[in-house]
Design a protein around this motif. Structure first.
Motif, PDB file in Angstrom:
ATOM      1  N   ASN A   1     169.846  69.583  73.329  1.00  0.00           N
ATOM      2  CA  ASN A   1     170.163  69.963  74.704  1.00  0.00           C
ATOM      3  C   ASN A   1     171.649  70.168  74.948  1.00  0.00           C
ATOM      4  OD1 ASN A   1     167.550  69.982  75.429  1.00  0.00           O
ATOM      5  ND2 ASN A   1     167.593  68.133  76.683  1.00  0.00           N
ATOM      6  N   GLY A   2     172.489  69.746  74.007  1.00  0.00           N
ATOM      7  CA  GLY A   2     173.927  69.929  74.162  1.00  0.00           C
ATOM      8  C   GLY A   2     174.544  69.073  75.259  1.00  0.00           C
ATOM      9  N   THR A   3     173.940  67.933  75.536  1.00  0.00           N
ATOM     10  CA  THR A   3     174.484  67.040  76.564  1.00  0.00           C
ATOM     11  C   THR A   3     175.718  66.328  76.013  1.00  0.00           C
ATOM     12  OG1 THR A   3     172.208  66.675  77.252  1.00  0.00           O
ATOM     13  CG2 THR A   3     173.858  65.169  78.153  1.00  0.00           C
ATOM     14  N   SER A   4     176.731  66.133  76.874  1.00  0.00           N
ATOM     15  CA  SER A   4     177.961  65.531  76.362  1.00  0.00           C
ATOM     16  C   SER A   4     177.749  64.040  76.096  1.00  0.00           C
ATOM     17  CB  SER A   4     179.114  65.750  77.329  1.00  0.00           C
ATOM     18  OG  SER A   4     178.876  65.013  78.499  1.00  0.00           O
ATOM     19  N   TYR A   5     178.553  63.518  75.157  1.00  0.00           N
ATOM     20  CA  TYR A   5     178.273  62.171  74.660  1.00  0.00           C
ATOM     21  C   TYR A   5     178.354  61.097  75.732  1.00  0.00           C
ATOM     22  CZ  TYR A   5     183.231  61.042  74.739  1.00  0.00           C
ATOM     23  OH  TYR A   5     184.497  60.782  75.157  1.00  0.00           O
ATOM     24  N   ASP A   6     179.260  61.267  76.723  1.00  0.00           N
ATOM     25  CA  ASP A   6     179.376  60.207  77.729  1.00  0.00           C
ATOM     26  C   ASP A   6     178.175  60.202  78.665  1.00  0.00           C
ATOM     27  OD1 ASP A   6     180.270  62.646  78.759  1.00  0.00           O
ATOM     28  OD2 ASP A   6     181.545  61.691  80.262  1.00  0.00           O
ATOM     29  N   VAL A   7     177.654  61.383  78.966  1.00  0.00           N
ATOM     30  CA  VAL A   7     176.463  61.444  79.806  1.00  0.00           C
ATOM     31  C   VAL A   7     175.277  60.832  79.058  1.00  0.00           C
ATOM     32  CG1 VAL A   7     174.790  62.987  80.914  1.00  0.00           C
ATOM     33  CG2 VAL A   7     177.250  63.447  81.119  1.00  0.00           C
ATOM     34  N   VAL A   8     175.183  61.139  77.767  1.00  0.00           N
ATOM     35  CA  VAL A   8     174.104  60.574  76.961  1.00  0.00           C
ATOM     36  C   VAL A   8     174.191  59.050  76.993  1.00  0.00           C
ATOM     37  CG1 VAL A   8     173.168  60.338  74.626  1.00  0.00           C
ATOM     38  CG2 VAL A   8     173.905  62.580  75.455  1.00  0.00           C
ATOM     39  N   ALA A   9     175.408  58.525  76.781  1.00  0.00           N
ATOM     40  CA  ALA A   9     175.581  57.069  76.771  1.00  0.00           C
ATOM     41  C   ALA A   9     175.204  56.481  78.125  1.00  0.00           C
ATOM     42  CB  ALA A   9     177.023  56.722  76.412  1.00  0.00           C
ATOM     43  N   ALA A  10     175.632  57.141  79.208  1.00  0.00           N
ATOM     44  CA  ALA A  10     175.351  56.640  80.552  1.00  0.00           C
ATOM     45  C   ALA A  10     173.853  56.606  80.825  1.00  0.00           C
ATOM     46  CB  ALA A  10     176.051  57.524  81.590  1.00  0.00           C
ATOM     47  N   VAL A  11     173.172  57.682  80.439  1.00  0.00           N
ATOM     48  CA  VAL A  11     171.748  57.799  80.718  1.00  0.00           C
ATOM     49  C   VAL A  11     170.942  56.835  79.856  1.00  0.00           C
ATOM     50  CG1 VAL A  11     169.796  59.357  80.443  1.00  0.00           C
ATOM     51  CG2 VAL A  11     171.862  60.136  81.606  1.00  0.00           C
ATOM     52  N   LEU A  12     171.300  56.746  78.562  1.00  0.00           N
ATOM     53  CA  LEU A  12     170.535  55.877  77.674  1.00  0.00           C
ATOM     54  C   LEU A  12     170.723  54.410  78.044  1.00  0.00           C
ATOM     55  CD1 LEU A  12     170.839  57.546  74.152  1.00  0.00           C
ATOM     56  CD2 LEU A  12     169.091  57.818  75.911  1.00  0.00           C
ATOM     57  N   ALA A  13     171.902  54.083  78.587  1.00  0.00           N
ATOM     58  CA  ALA A  13     172.139  52.695  78.996  1.00  0.00           C
ATOM     59  C   ALA A  13     171.170  52.305  80.106  1.00  0.00           C
ATOM     60  CB  ALA A  13     173.580  52.526  79.457  1.00  0.00           C
ATOM     61  N   ALA A  14     170.692  53.302  80.839  1.00  0.00           N
ATOM     62  CA  ALA A  14     169.751  53.036  81.932  1.00  0.00           C
ATOM     63  C   ALA A  14     168.304  53.105  81.451  1.00  0.00           C
ATOM     64  CB  ALA A  14     169.982  54.034  83.061  1.00  0.00           C
ATOM     65  N   GLY A  15     168.087  53.262  80.150  1.00  0.00           N
ATOM     66  CA  GLY A  15     166.725  53.272  79.616  1.00  0.00           C
ATOM     67  C   GLY A  15     166.363  54.571  78.940  1.00  0.00           C
ATOM     68  N   PHE A  16     165.593  54.478  77.842  1.00  0.00           N
ATOM     69  CA  PHE A  16     165.221  55.696  77.109  1.00  0.00           C
ATOM     70  C   PHE A  16     163.752  55.731  76.743  1.00  0.00           C
ATOM     71  CE2 PHE A  16     164.538  53.904  72.909  1.00  0.00           C
ATOM     72  CZ  PHE A  16     165.183  52.684  72.994  1.00  0.00           C
ATOM     73  N   TYR A  17     162.981  54.716  77.092  1.00  0.00           N
ATOM     74  CA  TYR A  17     161.569  54.681  76.664  1.00  0.00           C
ATOM     75  C   TYR A  17     160.815  55.896  77.168  1.00  0.00           C
ATOM     76  CZ  TYR A  17     162.238  49.774  75.362  1.00  0.00           C
ATOM     77  OH  TYR A  17     162.666  48.612  74.792  1.00  0.00           O
ATOM     78  N   ASP A  18     161.089  56.255  78.440  1.00  0.00           N
ATOM     79  CA  ASP A  18     160.447  57.447  78.987  1.00  0.00           C
ATOM     80  C   ASP A  18     161.390  58.619  78.713  1.00  0.00           C
ATOM     81  OD1 ASP A  18     159.350  59.499  80.428  1.00  0.00           O
ATOM     82  OD2 ASP A  18     158.789  58.223  82.140  1.00  0.00           O
ATOM     83  N   VAL A  19     161.159  59.303  77.607  1.00  0.00           N
ATOM     84  CA  VAL A  19     162.124  60.303  77.141  1.00  0.00           C
ATOM     85  C   VAL A  19     162.239  61.474  78.110  1.00  0.00           C
ATOM     86  CG1 VAL A  19     162.860  61.696  75.200  1.00  0.00           C
ATOM     87  CG2 VAL A  19     161.453  59.708  74.797  1.00  0.00           C
ATOM     88  N   ARG A  20     161.099  61.870  78.656  1.00  0.00           N
ATOM     89  CA  ARG A  20     161.139  62.998  79.601  1.00  0.00           C
ATOM     90  C   ARG A  20     162.018  62.657  80.787  1.00  0.00           C
ATOM     91  NH1 ARG A  20     155.800  65.467  81.738  1.00  0.00           N
ATOM     92  NH2 ARG A  20     155.174  63.298  81.917  1.00  0.00           N
ATOM     93  N   ASP A  21     161.839  61.414  81.290  1.00  0.00           N
ATOM     94  CA  ASP A  21     162.627  60.966  82.437  1.00  0.00           C
ATOM     95  C   ASP A  21     164.114  60.895  82.065  1.00  0.00           C
ATOM     96  OD1 ASP A  21     162.613  59.754  85.176  1.00  0.00           O
ATOM     97  OD2 ASP A  21     163.557  58.114  84.045  1.00  0.00           O
TER      98      ASP A  21
END
Lengths: 325, 694
Positions: free
Chosen positions: B541-561
């Motif tokens: 998806n080309g998402t920048s690394y800080d956004v990825v870190a921010a989003v994953l810190a809030a949970g990744f089990y529901d990948v679509r979400d």
């Protein structure tokens, strides 16, 4: 109606003569086929053992190779129970060995400018022999006609010097130069006086039919297993004896030299062929396959290690004794 | 200044390795000359340096290289002046320093540093000539080039390279630089095309004439030109068949580009009767085994033709021979395939299921028969919470999915596993839903592929891969470093892609819970999947690394979400208010961390009687209601827009009050407010991870 190229093309046996002559003229010793069942020219001791150790060699031989599972009762125009490879080992390979190889193609009437040649990556590996190399499949007009390999390891040991291996598939090459769709139509020989031709089918079809039937229908599975076990037992016994001879009696060059490593190797090859027959017979489950291959690998790698040690001791021991032996 | 050319001639390098090696050689040469101060001011790597390659050579051309390195003046600082000189007389310390730098005491200077006056020595290092530097340094760069597989070939030497080195050319202007590498010394002679050129060595006149001279020897060494010529000739030759076009296949164009030095294209044909075989089989034989391009008509159906890229120019004399030979090879291969296709069908998939008891999946994980059972059970469990799944078809697909591993066609063309099973299933009367699921079970094979066409196919693919990953992890066979012998990363990447793009309402937690046999394996698997989700977000998806870190810190089990949250954060992050608010969040988090504050579950916000504080409370209540509602419907854009409106009140709050008030009750109240604000968005992303400058 035969095309011009078919009329001019070499017969199967002329093709073999020409290639053998070519390599003999380039310093190869012509060896005879190894008189034991092998699945590939690589498995002949003239390749598998002679690439070990420091001694340079140039050697060529035509090697019938038996692959029981590839048998088709003589009904498939491209697959054979037994085919013939021309094996050339150049240890170490000369400079511009590829150009030399291309000259060999010209020698059998392939005009390079009339064809499309590509050297495409194809690395070779024989895990059972602890052997691998890098190289190419040589593609001529979309057909693989040769496997060209620089051996790197054999019996799990690094090779130095390395060997260049050129393996021609003779039936394929003959089909190619004679422009034929079926291996059985290859002209094997042409009587110089009468012009009468014998085809590959005339000479070899009955073998294909019978060996396929043996491998698929007749071979006695229980007895094959017994053979395999007996060959393995004897080979292992020899490998055990070798340790005593090489380690404890290493001062006695003659004993070392006479120790039958090659005998052990033949037993290992018999195991390998028996395994292939069992496989063709459908008698080896996939689970067993891994285990039996590991057993054979132990034998073959064991033989290679002892052979390499023998070569090393031979090279460092008294020349006089060796000449006397 | 002089032009520079380096060429290393090799026996045919594997096509797959050439692009990387060509780029690496260029990078290394430019970096070397740059580091050695041999590139002129204003040097532009993009325009002043070029690289070329063919299967038998790699080359680098640089338009300007300085003849000699500039002399370098080095300044060494010595002891303090008051130590070096007593009453204007040099001390032993000064003498030792001068000696160390090879100058007389009288040549010492005094410099002023923030710490005071010190003595210093200037020495001039004479620049070396470019030829000298290149001859001594370039071999190290060559030796350092990465190859996926190396070989030895020189007796008594441990030298390795991808293939034996045949020759080298190294020119600096008119002069040869005798670079030594792998037993060869660079000269001025190169070689042309194996067959089309005379085969004799030719002299490279100057670096600039290299490319044109090679072209005269029938080698098109500019990769882009070669690729272009192949594409153009494919188009051109294709037009001789009315209404036909060749199947676009970028990977094959690329492979052929690096497999030939002088391309041409041949049109071949085959008997239309072979078109009765499945297209998948025909295309695999042509593409994977013969490097041929398939031709199709306007309706997208295959035509009985192929295009072959040759390594020689086609003439009236050689074209019929080469064409005839290629056609014969293809015919033999099609015949084999047809034989297998017919032979295989004598044993229906249903009967082949039994044969799977003889096929080992992995020695500790049992046979494919056992694996099929596990896949069936896992797929059924995963399907439970999903609407509209044809569970009977899914069960049948799972049972038959691996049966094609026993077919001759799959043994011959392993890349067609699944596809063959699906085709056989369809022709043997298995339901279309089950047959399609079997067909799609290995899709996607790479991140470029699509996902399975149906829910059943997606579930089957997820169950199969999850079972493999769980089984291998259970045995401690997880990937380590660059080693991933069972391609588990690829399997997990595929699962992530299916979850996101296959619209499958499953979480990674549900998958892992059902697939893993114990807690420890489940934990390892979830950690492993976290990296794969990160990979998907960043690489696909080309998402920048800080956004990825921010989003994953809030949970990744529901990948679509998680992907939806990442998209919203990426879109919002440029806004001024958002940048200010995320900076404020970072501040809030720091304050809370330093205070070691834990939010009580029943903590309530009450009016504080302080204007800026009450204003923030009021605004926050408003925002929280919007965020809760928006997040529930995954409208993260609306949620983030609302959060950004906090800016004014937050700024005023931090301006107007001190959180760490000496009064414990006040402090507690303010920390509670901050903690509630942070918690309200914690499920979307950890804003503290966002880099403001982005």
């Amino acid at each position: 109606m035969k095309s011009e190229s078919q009329k001019k093309a070499l017969t199967f046996q002329e093709l073999l003569f020409t290639l053998q002559k070519f390599w003999a003229e380039h310093g190869c010793v012509l060896q005879q086929p190894y008189d034991l069942e092998v699945g590939a020219g690589t498995m002949s001791p003239d390749t598998f053992l002679r690439v070990l150790g420091p001694k340079p060699i140039n050697i060529a031989y035509a090697q019938p190779s038996r692959r029981p599972a590839d048998g088709r009762y003589g009904e498939n125009p491209n697959r054979l129970f037994r085919h013939t490879q021309l094996q050339v080992i150049l240890k170490p390979p000369p400079e511009r060995v590829q150009e030399l190889y291309l000259q060999s193609l010209e020698a059998i009437g392939i005009v390079l400018a009339e064809h499309d040649i590509k050297f495409e990556e194809d690395n070779w590996e024989w895990p059972v022999g602890g052997a691998w190399g890098v190289g190419w499949q040589v593609m001529l007009d979309g057909q693989e006609i040769t496997q060209f390999t620089y051996f790197q390891q054999c019996g799990g040991m690094d090779l130095d010097p390395i060997s260049g291996e050129i393996t021609y598939g003779l039936e394929r090459l003959a089909q190619f130069v004679q422009d034929l769709d079926s291996v059985y139509d290859i002209v094997w020989s042409r009587d110089a006086v009468t012009g009468k031709e014998l085809t590959f089918g005339d000479v070899r079809l009955h073998e294909e039919q019978q060996f396929s039937a043996y491998a698929f229908d007749y071979a006695d599975v229980d007895k094959l297993w017994q053979h395999l076990n007996l060959y393995e037992e004897e080979c292992k016994a020899l490998l055990a004896r070798a340790k005593d001879v090489l380690v404890e009696e290493c001062g006695d060059t003659l004993t070392i030299l006479r120790f039958p490593t090659m005998g052990a190797y033949e037993l290992a090859l018999k195991c390998s062929h028996t395994f292939n027959l069992l496989d063709a017979r459908g008698a080896i489950s996939v689970t067993e396959r891994v285990g039996v291959m590991a057993r054979i690998r132990n034998l073959i790698v064991g033989v290679a290690k002892i052979y390499a040690e023998q070569e090393r001791l031979k090279a460092t021991s008294n020349e006089q004794t060796l000449v006397g032996a | 200044m002089a032009e520079f050319l380096f060429e290393i001639g090799l026996e045919e390098v594997p096509a797959r390795m050439i692009p990387g090696a060509e780029a690496e050689l260029l990078r290394r040469v430019v970096a070397l000359l740059g580091k050695e101060h041999l590139l002129p001011e204003g040097f532009e790597a993009l325009s002043d340096a070029k690289s070329y390659s063919s299967p038998r050579r790699l080359a680098v051309y640089i338009s300007d290289v300085l003849a000699v390195q500039p002399d370098i003046t080095e300044e060494a600082t010595g002891p303090a002046v008051k130590i070096a000189f007593k009453d204007g007389v040099p001390t032993p310390a000064a003498e030792a320093f001068a000696k160390k730098n090879g100058i007389a005491v009288s040549e010492l200077k005094t410099i002023t540093t923030p710490k005071g006056e010190y003595i210093a020595a200037s020495t001039v290092k004479k620049g070396r000539s470019a030829a000298e530097v290149i001859a001594s340094e370039l071999p190290k760069e060559l030796a350092a080039i990465y190859w996926a597989k190396n070989m030895r070939w020189i007796p008594g030497s441990t030298q390795t390279f991808v293939r034996p080195v045949q020759w080298m050319v190294c020119l600096l202007g008119d002069a040869v630089v005798p670079v030594e590498f792998a037993g060869k010394t660079a000269e001025r002679v190169s070689f042309g095309h194996r067959v089309l050129s005379s085969g004799e060595a030719f002299e490279v006149q100057t670096p600039a004439s290299y490319l044109a001279q090679l072209e005269g020897e029938y080698v098109l060494a500019d990769v882009e030109a070669r690729r272009h010529k192949i594409r153009k000739t494919l188009d051109h030759v294709c037009r001789t068949v009315p209404g036909a076009r060749w199947r676009e296949d970028e990977a094959l164009v690329e492979k052929m580009t690096h497999l030939v030095e002088w391309p041409d294209v041949l049109l071949g044909s085959f008997e239309p009767e072979y078109l009765a075989l499945p297209e998948e089989v025909l295309v695999t034989v042509m593409r994977d085994h013969q490097n041929y391009f398939a031709l199709e008509g306007a309706d997208g159906k295959l035509l009985p033709y192929f295009l072959a890229v040759t390594n020689i120019s086609l003439t009236e004399a050689n074209a019929p021979i080469i064409k005839g030979n290629n056609e014969r090879v293809l015919r033999a291969r099609f015949n084999d395939a047809r034989f297998f296709w017919e032979f295989d069908q004598r044993t229906p998939l249903e009967e082949r299921v039994k044969l799977l008891e003889n096929v080992t999946f992995q020695k500790d994980l049992g046979t494919y028969a056992l694996k099929s059972e596990r896949i069936g059970a896992l797929a059924a469990k995963l399907a439970q919470g999903i609407d509209g799944v044809d569970t009977a078809a899914l069960a049948e697909a799972a049972r038959l999915a691996k049966a094609d591993l026993t077919t001759e066609l799959v043994k011959e063309f392993t890349e067609l596993q699944g596809v063959i099973g699906g085709l056989y299933a369809k022709s043997q009367g298995v339901s279309a839903v089950a047959a399609d699921a079997i067909y799609d079970q290995y899709t996607p094979a790479s991140m470029e592929d699509g996902v399975p066409r149906s829910l059943e196919g997606a579930l089957l693919g997820v169950a199969d891969r999850a079972d493999t990953i769980a089984g291998m992890f259970g045995l401690g066979l997880e990937p380590t470093g660059s080693k991933d012998p069972f391609a588990l990363r690829r399997a997990a990447n595929s699962i992530v892609k299916i979850l996101v793009e296959g619209e499958l309402a499953l979480t990674l937690q549900q998958i892992v819970e059902h697939a893993a046999k114990d807690e420890a394996t489940a934990t390892k698997m979830l950690n492993f999947f976290r990296d794969r989700v990160e990979f998907y977000m960043r690489e696909v998806n080309g998402t920048s690394y800080d956004v990825v870190a921010a989003v994953l810190a809030a949970g990744f089990y529901d990948v679509r979400d998680a992907v939806a949250r990442a998209a919203a954060v990426s879109a919002a992050r440029g806004g001024d208010d958002f940048i200010a608010v995320s900076a404020a969040f970072k501040r809030m988090k720091n304050i809370l961390t330093q205070a070691n504050f834990a939010l009580a579950a029943d903590a309530k916000l009450a009016p504080a009687g302080v204007a800026v504080e009450d204003a923030l409370i009021a605004k926050f209540n408003e925002v929280e209601a919007v965020v809760t509602k928006a997040a529930a419907s995954q409208d993260y854009a609306a949620a983030l827009a609302s959060i950004a409106t906090l800016r004014k009140e937050v700024d005023a709050f931090f301006e107007g009050v001190m959180v760490n008030d000496p009064d414990a009750a006040v402090r507690e109240r303010r920390l509670t407010l901050l903690a509630k604000i942070v918690a309200s968005v914690a499920a979307i992303a950890d804003f503290a991870e966002i880099v403001a400058a982005g």
